[in-house]
Design a protein around this motif. Structure first.
Motif, mmCIF file in Angstrom:
data_model
loop_
_atom_site.group_PDB
_atom_site.id
_atom_site.type_symbol
_atom_site.label_atom_id
_atom_site.label_comp_id
_atom_site.label_asym_id
_atom_site.label_seq_id
_atom_site.Cartn_x
_atom_site.Cartn_y
_atom_site.Cartn_z
ATOM 1 N N ALA A 80 0.859 -1.182 0.000
ATOM 2 C CA ALA A 80 0.000 0.000 0.000
ATOM 3 C C ALA A 80 0.897 1.234 0.000
ATOM 4 O O ALA A 80 1.813 1.333 0.822
ATOM 5 C CB ALA A 80 -0.910 0.013 1.217
ATOM 6 N N PHE A 81 0.634 2.133 -0.926
ATOM 7 C CA PHE A 81 1.280 3.443 -0.892
ATOM 8 C C PHE A 81 0.378 4.336 -0.055
ATOM 9 O O PHE A 81 -0.805 4.500 -0.373
ATOM 10 C CB PHE A 81 1.441 4.011 -2.300
ATOM 11 C CG PHE A 81 2.324 5.228 -2.362
ATOM 12 C CD1 PHE A 81 3.678 5.111 -2.635
ATOM 13 C CD2 PHE A 81 1.803 6.508 -2.146
ATOM 14 C CE1 PHE A 81 4.505 6.228 -2.690
ATOM 15 C CE2 PHE A 81 2.619 7.620 -2.194
ATOM 16 C CZ PHE A 81 3.974 7.490 -2.469
ATOM 17 N N VAL A 82 0.901 4.870 1.041
ATOM 18 C CA VAL A 82 0.053 5.561 2.004
ATOM 19 C C VAL A 82 0.350 7.057 2.047
ATOM 20 O O VAL A 82 1.472 7.497 1.800
ATOM 21 C CB VAL A 82 0.214 4.961 3.419
ATOM 22 C CG1 VAL A 82 -0.220 3.507 3.429
ATOM 23 C CG2 VAL A 82 1.652 5.082 3.918
ATOM 24 N N ALA A 83 -0.676 7.825 2.353
ATOM 25 C CA ALA A 83 -0.551 9.262 2.553
ATOM 26 C C ALA A 83 -0.596 9.568 4.043
ATOM 27 O O ALA A 83 -1.296 8.891 4.804
ATOM 28 C CB ALA A 83 -1.688 9.999 1.837
ATOM 29 N N VAL A 84 0.158 10.563 4.458
ATOM 30 C CA VAL A 84 0.185 11.013 5.847
ATOM 31 C C VAL A 84 -0.161 12.500 5.840
ATOM 32 O O VAL A 84 -0.307 13.113 4.787
ATOM 33 C CB VAL A 84 1.584 10.753 6.471
ATOM 34 C CG1 VAL A 84 1.556 10.886 7.984
ATOM 35 C CG2 VAL A 84 2.090 9.362 6.111
ATOM 36 N N GLY A 85 -0.303 13.116 6.998
ATOM 37 C CA GLY A 85 -0.558 14.553 7.071
ATOM 38 C C GLY A 85 -1.875 14.943 6.439
ATOM 39 O O GLY A 85 -2.860 14.206 6.487
ATOM 40 N N SER A 86 -1.888 16.111 5.793
ATOM 41 C CA SER A 86 -3.138 16.591 5.198
ATOM 42 C C SER A 86 -3.626 15.662 4.090
ATOM 43 O O SER A 86 -4.829 15.515 3.879
ATOM 44 C CB SER A 86 -2.960 18.014 4.657
ATOM 45 O OG SER A 86 -1.983 18.052 3.627
ATOM 46 N N ALA A 87 -2.700 15.010 3.382
ATOM 47 C CA ALA A 87 -3.114 14.052 2.345
ATOM 48 C C ALA A 87 -3.794 12.845 2.980
ATOM 49 O O ALA A 87 -4.786 12.336 2.463
ATOM 50 C CB ALA A 87 -1.904 13.616 1.526
ATOM 51 N N GLY A 88 -3.277 12.379 4.114
ATOM 52 C CA GLY A 88 -3.902 11.270 4.811
ATOM 53 C C GLY A 88 -5.298 11.615 5.300
ATOM 54 O O GLY A 88 -6.195 10.772 5.291
ATOM 55 N N ARG A 89 -5.472 12.880 5.709
ATOM 56 C CA ARG A 89 -6.791 13.327 6.180
ATOM 57 C C ARG A 89 -7.694 13.762 5.030
ATOM 58 O O ARG A 89 -8.821 14.204 5.263
ATOM 59 C CB ARG A 89 -6.618 14.498 7.163
ATOM 60 C CG ARG A 89 -5.873 14.157 8.435
ATOM 61 C CD ARG A 89 -5.910 15.320 9.428
ATOM 62 N NE ARG A 89 -5.352 16.550 8.888
ATOM 63 C CZ ARG A 89 -4.059 16.883 8.923
ATOM 64 N NH1 ARG A 89 -3.184 16.068 9.488
ATOM 65 N NH2 ARG A 89 -3.644 18.023 8.411
ATOM 66 N N ALA A 90 -7.196 13.687 3.785
ATOM 67 C CA ALA A 90 -7.933 14.161 2.601
ATOM 68 C C ALA A 90 -8.280 15.636 2.755
ATOM 69 O O ALA A 90 -9.415 16.054 2.489
ATOM 70 C CB ALA A 90 -9.183 13.316 2.360
ATOM 71 N N GLU A 91 -7.274 16.416 3.161
ATOM 72 C CA GLU A 91 -7.451 17.858 3.372
ATOM 73 C C GLU A 91 -6.354 18.669 2.686
ATOM 74 O O GLU A 91 -6.015 19.761 3.108
ATOM 75 C CB GLU A 91 -7.455 18.164 4.880
ATOM 76 C CG GLU A 91 -8.648 17.589 5.608
ATOM 77 C CD GLU A 91 -8.486 17.534 7.118
ATOM 78 O OE1 GLU A 91 -9.309 16.902 7.790
ATOM 79 O OE2 GLU A 91 -7.516 18.124 7.639
#
Length: 365
Positions: A80-91
């Motif tokens: 899985a390629f994961v997003a953290v921070g605002s990308a993880g929160r979809a913001e």
């Protein structure tokens, strides 16, 4: 934004065969997704983040294809390629940076080196290509190219356990960041498993909430005792208001910790607010005020000054209070006052839950 544009955007990403095409699509986002084209900031936020997700996933797919053509084969194990921070929160805003990582399944015995080599090459390729598309790297090095954020799911779970066992400031910061983690591409089941393990560890270690509290309240709402908006005093941003760290981040942090304290694993702030309201652990009127404050911060953050520097989209999260309408100034002050109330609620909630729990060594720095 018309749905037909997003459909054409999807087709263009699918057909992209070069970084130049990816860059052109990123630039097009800034035309088609201007905040002024949307009446509702939540719909704007959804559209912007849907476009980012598609573009980043397309970049990863192109990187996979290129590695295969270069003789490195296909991913040796699910990942899985994961997003953290605002990308993880979809913001994310239109000018957000890279905050990402990779979680992959444990490779079969004897294929560990193969998996390490493949995912290192994939991470390097994606990182460079996202920069080419205008995404600056995270200044804190929360990146798939950093081995700390690229490992097997078992290694991730062991690392999270180590953070729980040694709650110094940096480890607690990493734990809070991991709470925002979201799958952008690949096997979402790996992320669900990791998140379940994370939440189980938190339930077994309630004293961690006290350590998280200190980190969560680090950024204060920037409003004076007389209700005045506090602006920057010196430098290039003198007279400007830091909407990111003076309003948005304190709200995000507070809502995240209330959600974690309630056992909510949802990574987005709006999703956390919905879950908190449904759980009934806080008065619905309070949750509604927090939501209104967050939406205000989200809207004003979309108006922050931004620029294109060396081909990268950047922002310092500043707005000019004097450029705001009378109504938006009123909304900003209300947002800041609500944020202070939220932080007080966070402190009371966490102190009540953590009271009497066994204390871990370490703590704030």
């Amino acid at each position: 934004m018309e749905h037909s544009w997003m459909e054409r955007f999807d087709v263009s990403i699918y057909n992209a065969v070069s970084t130049e095409q990816l860059r052109g699509l990123r630039d097009r986002m800034h035309v088609e997704l201007r905040p002024s084209l949307f009446e509702d900031v939540i719909e704007w936020n959804k559209s912007v983040n849907a476009a980012h997700d598609r573009l980043i996933a397309g970049t990863i797919a192109l990187a996979e294809q290129t590695l295969r053509l270069e003789g490195f084969g296909v991913p040796p194990v699910p990942y899985a390629f994961v997003a953290v921070g605002s990308a993880g929160r979809a913001e994310q805003t239109l000018w957000s940076d890279q905050d990402n990582g990779i979680v992959h399944a444990v490779p079969p015995e004897g294929r560990e080196a193969e998996a390490e080599t493949y995912f290192r090459l994939l991470a390097d390729r994606v990182h460079v290509w996202l920069q080419s598309a205008g995404y600056p790297p995270c200044p804190g090095n929360v990146l798939c190219t950093n081995s700390l954020w690229r490992k097997s799911d078992d290694a991730w779970k062991s690392m999270i356990r180590e953070w729980y066992d040694d709650p110094v400031w940096e480890n607690v910061r990493y734990l809070l960041m991991t709470a925002d983690l979201r799958c952008l591409h690949g096997d979402a089941g790996l992320v669900r498993s990791m998140r379940n393990g994370y939440m189980n560890m938190l339930a077994q270690t309630p004293s961690m909430l006290g350590h998280m509290l200190q980190n969560t309240l680090h950024h204060k709402m920037t409003i004076g005792v007389l209700g005045n908006i506090i602006t920057e005093r010196y430098g290039d941003d003198a007279g400007a208001f830091d909407v990111k760290y003076g309003a948005y981040i304190p709200l995000v942090n507070g809502i995240r910790l209330l959600a974690l304290a309630a056992g909510v694993a949802e990574p987005s702030t709006l999703g956390r607010l919905d879950a908190l309201r449904a759980a009934g652990k806080h008065a619905p009127a309070d949750v509604d005020r927090w939501r209104e404050a967050f939406v205000t911060a989200l809207e004003l953050r979309s108006l922050a000054r931004h620029e294109k520097e060396d081909g990268l989209y950047t922002t310092r999260g500043m707005i000019d209070p004097e450029s705001l309408s009378k109504e938006n100034k009123r909304r900003l002050k209300s947002c800041l006052r609500t944020g202070i109330e939220l932080q007080q609620t966070v402190r009371k909630t966490v102190e009540r839950l953590a009271d009497g729990a066994p204390k871990k060594r370490g703590g704030s720095a």
